[in-house]
Structure formats: structure tokens, C-alpha cells
Design a protein around this motif. Structure first.
Motif, PDB file in Angstrom:
ATOM      1  N   ALA A  95      -2.413  16.296  -8.883  1.00  0.00           N
ATOM      2  CA  ALA A  95      -1.870  15.777 -10.152  1.00  0.00           C
ATOM      3  C   ALA A  95      -0.868  14.688  -9.798  1.00  0.00           C
ATOM      4  O   ALA A  95       0.340  14.852  -9.923  1.00  0.00           O
ATOM      5  CB  ALA A  95      -1.234  16.893 -10.957  1.00  0.00           C
ATOM      6  N   ILE A  96      -1.420  13.584  -9.317  1.00  0.00           N
ATOM      7  CA  ILE A  96      -0.612  12.486  -8.784  1.00  0.00           C
ATOM      8  C   ILE A  96      -0.899  11.248  -9.624  1.00  0.00           C
ATOM      9  O   ILE A  96      -2.038  11.029 -10.036  1.00  0.00           O
ATOM     10  CB  ILE A  96      -0.987  12.243  -7.302  1.00  0.00           C
ATOM     11  N   SER A  97       0.137  10.452  -9.910  1.00  0.00           N
ATOM     12  CA  SER A  97      -0.065   9.246 -10.730  1.00  0.00           C
ATOM     13  C   SER A  97      -1.154   8.355 -10.124  1.00  0.00           C
ATOM     14  O   SER A  97      -1.167   8.141  -8.914  1.00  0.00           O
ATOM     15  CB  SER A  97       1.232   8.430 -10.808  1.00  0.00           C
ATOM     16  N   PRO A  98      -2.071   7.849 -10.965  1.00  0.00           N
ATOM     17  CA  PRO A  98      -3.171   7.035 -10.439  1.00  0.00           C
ATOM     18  C   PRO A  98      -2.736   5.605 -10.107  1.00  0.00           C
ATOM     19  O   PRO A  98      -3.289   4.643 -10.605  1.00  0.00           O
ATOM     20  CB  PRO A  98      -4.209   7.079 -11.558  1.00  0.00           C
ATOM     21  N   THR A  99      -1.722   5.477  -9.252  1.00  0.00           N
ATOM     22  CA  THR A  99      -1.294   4.172  -8.742  1.00  0.00           C
ATOM     23  C   THR A  99      -1.934   3.976  -7.365  1.00  0.00           C
ATOM     24  O   THR A  99      -2.608   4.874  -6.868  1.00  0.00           O
ATOM     25  CB  THR A  99       0.227   4.168  -8.566  1.00  0.00           C
ATOM     26  N   ILE A 100      -1.682   2.837  -6.749  1.00  0.00           N
ATOM     27  CA  ILE A 100      -2.243   2.613  -5.406  1.00  0.00           C
ATOM     28  C   ILE A 100      -1.706   3.659  -4.431  1.00  0.00           C
ATOM     29  O   ILE A 100      -2.458   4.289  -3.694  1.00  0.00           O
ATOM     30  CB  ILE A 100      -1.925   1.187  -4.903  1.00  0.00           C
ATOM     31  N   GLU A 101      -0.386   3.887  -4.469  1.00  0.00           N
ATOM     32  CA  GLU A 101       0.216   4.901  -3.590  1.00  0.00           C
ATOM     33  C   GLU A 101      -0.370   6.279  -3.876  1.00  0.00           C
ATOM     34  O   GLU A 101      -0.644   7.044  -2.951  1.00  0.00           O
ATOM     35  CB  GLU A 101       1.750   4.982  -3.778  1.00  0.00           C
ATOM     36  N   GLY A 102      -0.559   6.579  -5.155  1.00  0.00           N
ATOM     37  CA  GLY A 102      -1.093   7.880  -5.549  1.00  0.00           C
ATOM     38  C   GLY A 102      -2.507   8.081  -5.021  1.00  0.00           C
ATOM     39  O   GLY A 102      -2.837   9.141  -4.475  1.00  0.00           O
ATOM     40  N   GLU A 103      -3.343   7.031  -5.161  1.00  0.00           N
ATOM     41  CA  GLU A 103      -4.730   7.139  -4.707  1.00  0.00           C
ATOM     42  C   GLU A 103      -4.782   7.311  -3.187  1.00  0.00           C
ATOM     43  O   GLU A 103      -5.528   8.140  -2.661  1.00  0.00           O
ATOM     44  CB  GLU A 103      -5.530   5.888  -5.119  1.00  0.00           C
ATOM     45  N   MET A 104      -3.954   6.521  -2.477  1.00  0.00           N
ATOM     46  CA  MET A 104      -3.891   6.621  -1.007  1.00  0.00           C
ATOM     47  C   MET A 104      -3.499   8.019  -0.576  1.00  0.00           C
ATOM     48  O   MET A 104      -4.078   8.597   0.344  1.00  0.00           O
ATOM     49  CB  MET A 104      -2.824   5.661  -0.454  1.00  0.00           C
ATOM     50  N   GLY A 136       7.318  15.636  -2.643  1.00  0.00           N
ATOM     51  CA  GLY A 136       8.610  14.970  -2.394  1.00  0.00           C
ATOM     52  C   GLY A 136       8.477  13.464  -2.467  1.00  0.00           C
ATOM     53  O   GLY A 136       9.331  12.779  -3.017  1.00  0.00           O
ATOM     54  N   ASN A 137       7.416  12.921  -1.926  1.00  0.00           N
ATOM     55  CA  ASN A 137       7.151  11.478  -2.079  1.00  0.00           C
ATOM     56  C   ASN A 137       5.667  11.220  -1.857  1.00  0.00           C
ATOM     57  O   ASN A 137       4.924  12.112  -1.436  1.00  0.00           O
ATOM     58  CB  ASN A 137       7.979  10.658  -1.088  1.00  0.00           C
ATOM     59  N   LEU A 138       5.244  10.004  -2.188  1.00  0.00           N
ATOM     60  CA  LEU A 138       3.862   9.597  -1.925  1.00  0.00           C
ATOM     61  C   LEU A 138       3.842   8.746  -0.658  1.00  0.00           C
ATOM     62  O   LEU A 138       4.872   8.270  -0.207  1.00  0.00           O
ATOM     63  CB  LEU A 138       3.314   8.787  -3.097  1.00  0.00           C
ATOM     64  N   LEU A 139       2.672   8.580  -0.087  1.00  0.00           N
ATOM     65  CA  LEU A 139       2.486   7.612   0.999  1.00  0.00           C
ATOM     66  C   LEU A 139       2.759   6.230   0.443  1.00  0.00           C
ATOM     67  O   LEU A 139       2.266   5.886  -0.639  1.00  0.00           O
ATOM     68  CB  LEU A 139       1.024   7.614   1.451  1.00  0.00           C
ATOM     69  N   SER A 140       3.523   5.424   1.145  1.00  0.00           N
ATOM     70  CA  SER A 140       3.743   4.066   0.684  1.00  0.00           C
ATOM     71  C   SER A 140       4.064   3.148   1.861  1.00  0.00           C
ATOM     72  O   SER A 140       5.191   3.155   2.362  1.00  0.00           O
ATOM     73  CB  SER A 140       4.875   4.031  -0.333  1.00  0.00           C
ATOM     74  N   PRO A 141       3.086   2.367   2.301  1.00  0.00           N
ATOM     75  CA  PRO A 141       3.340   1.455   3.421  1.00  0.00           C
ATOM     76  C   PRO A 141       4.441   0.445   3.056  1.00  0.00           C
ATOM     77  O   PRO A 141       5.258   0.092   3.893  1.00  0.00           O
ATOM     78  CB  PRO A 141       2.009   0.743   3.612  1.00  0.00           C
ATOM     79  N   ILE A 142       4.495   0.048   1.778  1.00  0.00           N
ATOM     80  CA  ILE A 142       5.484  -0.953   1.364  1.00  0.00           C
ATOM     81  C   ILE A 142       6.896  -0.396   1.490  1.00  0.00           C
ATOM     82  O   ILE A 142       7.806  -1.038   1.995  1.00  0.00           O
ATOM     83  CB  ILE A 142       5.217  -1.405  -0.093  1.00  0.00           C
TER      84      ILE A 142
END
Lengths: 198, 198
Positions: free
Chosen positions: A142-151, A109-115
Motif C-alpha cells: 500500500a505504497i503511493s504510486p509515485t516513481i519511488e513507490g513503484e521502485m 519508514g521510507n521509500l527507495l529514492s536515488p535522488i
């Protein structure tokens, strides 16, 4: 100042609320409906109504379905030991379109994102744990390799520590057909690091 | 092969029929509505319904209106001796937004186009003649300077020959803020030909 009659201005702002519709497209869309046959507009409205009244998220994986359980979850030929974790339904469909994956899914549904002040809800985490408990042997992130994705990946790995399950993530590298010189250093580094014998 | 439940596939194809909506955008839009509040979707549907039930073309000029006569035609402060002929409502609004024009309008609906097999209907031509007869002193052709636009302009000039009216067309040249080197030879030639003393 309003240049259009009020109902048009109103419809323009309704269209502009939809994703990827800018002010200019919203104008074009609103005007086009004025010149469209009543029948066609009615079938457009009916299509929206039908989606709202019948389509829900699958109670098992979060995929879209017009029943209770989606077509992937109810497909007995698929391998329930392989669980592919994705951010959204769109990512799930993208993987389905590749036609290569025969396991099952779990939509976060969503990724972790402190921002953006987003976390994974307890409900989602409990649901994931219950799925994994139920005989899953490998969880593929299978998550996009962005900062949020890696976290998010690290967090899920941590959450699943208590289970006897392998957690993997999809490869980062140069897209197929991509031209090496156009990719950034991080991508090239990942591609080199994850090199495979041919 | 369908990857989405049928109501979603159906809504995707409805969205894709709208102008400037491609397959990918249609997918994004259809899915977004599943996750949208019922209230918001209902107000979107209501906005469409309201437009279809109240907005028509002005019987005088063809502009959009939620009454019988549009706000431009019913504005007594505007100069009825100046008639600006445009292809579409969108072009009319674009000119209104410039805020410079204080005359009235006539919307053609389409341009002459042998390729698309389009002509100006007798109804439109009769309507235009009646407007011009009614005290118009100058007809300004504000039509895109394409081949179809030029053809249409010549045709209208011919049609209006019987009346004592000046027919002009908007200037072709370099757009304000445009960089000369990026424009084609035809545009530069027109810009030179139509030069003005400063």
C-alpha cells in the motif's frame, strides 16, 4: 533585523522547523503563546513531554504505541496472514481510518529514492523477511504510486522472491468522487487497464 | 475512535488549539515530534518556557518586550509626538517591517465589535488618554478598514475630542502592485475619493 524580543525570535525559528509551519505561521504561533494562560501552555508542554517519554514505534510493525506492541499487532482478531506494507505511520493510520482492512501492517519508514539517497536498511529488510516467514500468505504493497513507490515495490517483490507468498499492490485509478477529466493520461491508462467487471 | 496511542491523541488536540493549526496539521506535528531527536524537542520546549517566563507586553505601548519597556518606546531617536494606534502586536511589527514609520505606538489589544461582544476596556482608554496628554500632536489610526475598524476609529476620535490633537487614519485604496479589476467597488470608491495629485 530582529523586530521581536530575542526569546520570541528564537521560538519563531523553533516553530518554523516543524513540518508544514512557514515563517508567518511560526510568528503567529509564537505570539499566541505569549497571550495564552500559563496553565494552557504548561499542559501543551506536558503533552509534548509525555509523547517523548512514552510513545515509541511498535517493535513488530513500526506503528506508534505507548507500550511495547501496538494495538493492531496485539489484536488477536486480525488476520496475520495478510501483511500490508506502508511507507509511514501516517499511511497506516489512513488505512485504519478507512475501517476496511483487518490484516496486519509493516511500516518501511521510507521509500527507495536515488535522488534523496535513501535505501531500505538491512534491518528493515530482515525484519520484513522474518515477518513474511512467520506464516504470511499475501503481502499487500500500500505504497503511493509515485516513481519511488513503484521502485520500492519492485525491490520488495524481488526481496520476497524466495518465499511462498503472493505480493500484490493497491489499485491505481480515479479517486472515488473524482472527476475523470481532471486526471492525467497515466492515471486514466491505469484505470482502464485495471478495469473490473461490474 | 482513537487511532493513535492516547498521548499522541492528547498532543494532537493541544496542537489543534493553536491558531491556524487544523486537525491534519496537528496530526503531522504530533507524529513528527515522536521521530525528532530528544535534544531538538527539549530546545523547542525550552524556547516556549523562555518566552513565557521573560516576554511581556511593554507597559507603555503594549508591544512585546523581554524587559519592562520595549525597544521602540526606549528609542530616544523616535518622534514621540506621532502616536500610531494599532489593533495588535502583529500589526505593529508589520508597520515596523515597512521601515518607514519613526513615531511611537499604542496597541489596543482588540477592536470594538458588537458581534463578538468586545469593547475597549477603560484601562486601555485611560492609558491612551494619558499617552496623548503627554505631548502627542498626531494620532494615526493604523487599523484595518473593516466595519469593526471603522467603528473603533470613530470611537477613538470621540474619546480624544477633549485633547488638542489631530486624529488621522491610514489610506484605503488599491494595494501597491494590485490589479485594479480585482478590487471591490468600495475599495475603488475610496481610492478615487482619496486621490492625490502627482
Amino acid at each position: 533585523m530582529d523586530y521581536y524580543p530575542e526569546p520570541i525570535e528564537n521560538l519563531i525559528s523553533e516553530f518554523a522547523k516543524l513540518p508544514s509551519i512557514g515563517k508567518r505561521s511560526a510568528e503567529r504561533l509564537a505570539i499566541s503563546l505569549v497571550f495564552e494562560d500559563d496553565d494552557k501552555v504548561n499542559s501543551f508542554i506536558e503533552a509534548i513531554r509525555l509523547v517523548k517519554s512514552t510513545v515509541k514505534q511498535c517493535t513488530i510493525c513500526g506503528n506508534l504505541t505507548d507500550g511495547e506492541i501496538c494495538s493492531v499487532c496485539s489484536d488477536r482478531s486480525r488476520n496475520g496472514k495478510l501483511l500490508c506494507v506502508v511507507e509511514s505511520v501516517k499511511d497506516l493510520i489512513a488505512i485504519e481510518k478507512s475501517g476496511e482492512f483487518r490484516g496486519k501492517y509493516f511500516v518501511l519508514g521510507n521509500l527507495l529514492s536515488p535522488i534523496k539517497n535513501l535505501e531500505l536498511s538491512d534491518i528493515v529488510i530482515d525484519k520484513l523477511k522474518n515477518r513474511v516467514k512467520d506464516g504470511v500468505e499475501e503481502v499487500i504493497l500500500a505504497i503511493s504510486p509515485t516513481i519511488e513507490g513503484e521502485m520500492t515495490g519492485i525491490f520488495i517483490k524481488e526481496v520476497l522472491k524466495e518465499f511462498d507468498v503472493v505480493v500484490t499492490k493497491i489499485a491505481s485509478g480515479i479517486p472515488v468522487g473524482g472527476n475523470l477529466e481532471y486526471f492525467d493520461g497515466d492515471t486514466l491508462f491505469k484505470a482502464l487497464e485495471d478495469r473490473r467487471e461490474i
